[in-house]
Write a protein that holds these residues in place. Structure first.
Motif, PDB file in Angstrom:
ATOM      1  N   CYS A 181      34.945  54.992  58.501  1.00 39.74           N
ATOM      2  CA  CYS A 181      35.769  55.295  57.320  1.00 39.74           C
ATOM      3  C   CYS A 181      35.186  56.412  56.463  1.00 39.74           C
ATOM      4  N   ILE A 182      33.877  56.373  56.261  1.00 42.38           N
ATOM      5  CA  ILE A 182      33.204  57.334  55.375  1.00 42.38           C
ATOM      6  C   ILE A 182      31.866  57.727  55.993  1.00 42.38           C
ATOM      7  N   VAL A 183      31.512  58.987  55.815  1.00 40.88           N
ATOM      8  CA  VAL A 183      30.186  59.467  56.231  1.00 40.88           C
ATOM      9  C   VAL A 183      29.515  60.095  55.017  1.00 40.88           C
ATOM     10  N   GLU A 184      28.323  59.623  54.689  1.00 40.72           N
ATOM     11  CA  GLU A 184      27.517  60.220  53.622  1.00 40.72           C
ATOM     12  C   GLU A 184      26.360  60.978  54.260  1.00 40.72           C
ATOM     13  N   ARG A 185      26.291  62.273  53.969  1.00 31.64           N
ATOM     14  CA  ARG A 185      25.234  63.113  54.540  1.00 31.64           C
ATOM     15  C   ARG A 185      24.510  63.807  53.392  1.00 31.64           C
ATOM     16  N   GLY A 186      23.390  63.264  53.000  1.00 36.69           N
ATOM     17  CA  GLY A 186      22.695  63.770  51.829  1.00 36.69           C
ATOM     18  C   GLY A 186      23.535  63.524  50.588  1.00 36.69           C
ATOM     19  N   GLU A 187      23.841  64.589  49.856  1.00 31.15           N
ATOM     20  CA  GLU A 187      24.666  64.484  48.652  1.00 31.15           C
ATOM     21  C   GLU A 187      26.157  64.571  48.970  1.00 31.15           C
ATOM     22  N   GLU A 188      26.488  64.904  50.215  1.00 25.32           N
ATOM     23  CA  GLU A 188      27.874  65.133  50.608  1.00 25.32           C
ATOM     24  C   GLU A 188      28.541  63.848  51.087  1.00 25.32           C
ATOM     25  N   VAL A 189      29.780  63.616  50.622  1.00 23.24           N
ATOM     26  CA  VAL A 189      30.590  62.494  51.099  1.00 23.24           C
ATOM     27  C   VAL A 189      31.728  63.060  51.936  1.00 23.24           C
ATOM     28  N   ILE A 190      31.804  62.649  53.197  1.00 17.54           N
ATOM     29  CA  ILE A 190      32.767  63.205  54.153  1.00 17.54           C
ATOM     30  C   ILE A 190      33.805  62.149  54.512  1.00 17.54           C
ATOM     31  N   ILE A 191      35.095  62.525  54.366  1.00 21.47           N
ATOM     32  CA  ILE A 191      36.167  61.696  54.923  1.00 21.47           C
ATOM     33  C   ILE A 191      36.345  62.164  56.357  1.00 21.47           C
ATOM     34  N   PRO A 192      35.913  61.382  57.340  1.00 19.73           N
ATOM     35  CA  PRO A 192      35.801  61.895  58.711  1.00 19.73           C
ATOM     36  C   PRO A 192      37.140  62.153  59.394  1.00 19.73           C
TER      37      PRO A 192
END
Length: 259
Positions: A181-192
Motif C-alpha cells: 500500500c505504501i513505501v517509505e524511503r527515507g523522508e519520501e512517502v511513495i504511493i506505489p
C-alpha cells in the motif's frame, strides 16, 4: 456526535480525554467525587446515578446517543446498561467485559442482546503480545474486516529477495494475494505503482489475509530466530488469554506442517 460514557475509571477517563474536544459527552458515574474531578478537567455533562436505571439513561439522552460506551468495573452492569440503551434508541453500544466466560461467547451475546461490540481489554492485550511474538520484525500491525485482513508495517532487511523487485512481479513471485500500500524511503512517502521497485531498508505497508501474511512473513529473510519457547510469569487474565492463543497457534502450525 453524542456519546454517553458509563464509568470514569482509567478507561472511561481516557475515552473522555480523547473525545471531549470533538464530541458532546455525557458521563454517568455513581461517585460524586469522581464526577467533580472529571468535570473540573473536561467540558462535559455528567449524571450521578446507576446506568441500569432507565430514568438515568433517559436523562442522559440514550434515545439520541450515537454511541453508548459502558466501561465500569462490572461486566454485568456494562452488558445490562448497553442492552437498555439499545432499547431506548442508542445507535451503537459498546460494553467492556473482562471475564473469559463472556469473551468466549462474545459473538452470541452481541447478536442475541443487540450489543454492537463487546470488548475485552485483556484479550486484546494478549492478541497484541502474540503478534509481537509472531512478527518480531513488524513495526505495527492493523486489523480490518473483523480481523480477516491485516496491514503490517516492516522494513525490508538487507539480503531480502524483495530488494530490487518491482510490484508487477511482487504477487507473481510470492504466489499469493498481497498488496503493497505504501513505501517509505527515507523522508519520501511513495504511493506505489506497478513499476515501483522495492529496495532494502524501505519501510513498506503490506495488506493481505492473515493466512497469506503468515506465509509472507515466513518467506522474508529475517535475521531473528523463530521463537519456539515462551515463559509466562503471573496468572492474570492476560496470561489466560495469551496461553490459549499460543496453544492454538502451536496447533495451527502443526496442522500446516502435516499437510
Amino acid at each position: 456526535m453524542n456519546i454517553i460514557v458509563v464509568g470514569a475509571g482509567k478507561v472511561g477517563r481516557q475515552i473522555i480525554g480523547e473525545l471531549s474536544d470533538s464530541c458532546d459527552i455525557v458521563l454517568i458515574e455513581n461517585s460524586e467525587k469522581i464526577i467533580e474531578d472529571i468535570t473540573s478537567e473536561y467540558d462535559i455533562q455528567s449524571i450521578l446515578g446507576n446506568a441500569v436505571n432507565v430514568d438515568v439513561l433517559k436523562e442522559a439522552g440514550a434515545k439520541n446517543a450515537d454511541i453508548f460506551i459502558s466501561v465500569t468495573g462490572s461486566d454485568e452492569l456494562n452488558i445490562i446498561s448497553s442492552m437498555i440503551a439499545n432499547k431506548l434508541g442508542a445507535k451503537s453500544t459498546v460494553a467492556r467485559v473482562r471475564s473469559p466466560e463472556y469473551s468466549k461467547s462474545a459473538k452470541f451475546l452481541s447478536s442475541s442482546l443487540n450489543i454492537t461490540k463487546l470488548i475485552n481489554p485483556d484479550e486484546e492485550a494478549a492478541v497484541q503480545i502474540l503478534e509481537i511474538i509472531k512478527y518480531p520484525l513488524a513495526k505495527s500491525i492493523e486489523h480490518f474486516a473483523n480481523k480477516k485482513l491485516q496491514m503490517v508495517e516492516f522494513k525490508i532487511p538487507n539480503g531480502s529477495y524483495l530488494d530490487g523487485i518491482d510490484l508487477k512481479s511482487f504477487r507473481k513471485t510470492l504466489g499469493y494475494n498481497m498488496i503493497v500500500c505504501i513505501v517509505e524511503r527515507g523522508e519520501e512517502v511513495i504511493i506505489p505503482k506497478g513499476d515501483t521497485i522495492l529496495r532494502s531498508n524501505d519501510n513498506i505497508y503490506v495488506t493481505g489475509s492473515k493466512k497469506d501474511m503468515d506465509k509472507f512473513y515466513d518467506s522474508i529473510n529475517v535475521k531473528t530466530k523463530k521463537i519456539k519457547k515462551v515463559m509466562l510469569i503471573g496468572a492474570s487474565k492476560i496470561c489466560f488469554f495469551l496461553t490459549e492463543l499460543l496453544l492454538n497457534e502451536k496447533k495451527r502450525c502443526q496442522d500446516y506442517r502435516n499437510r
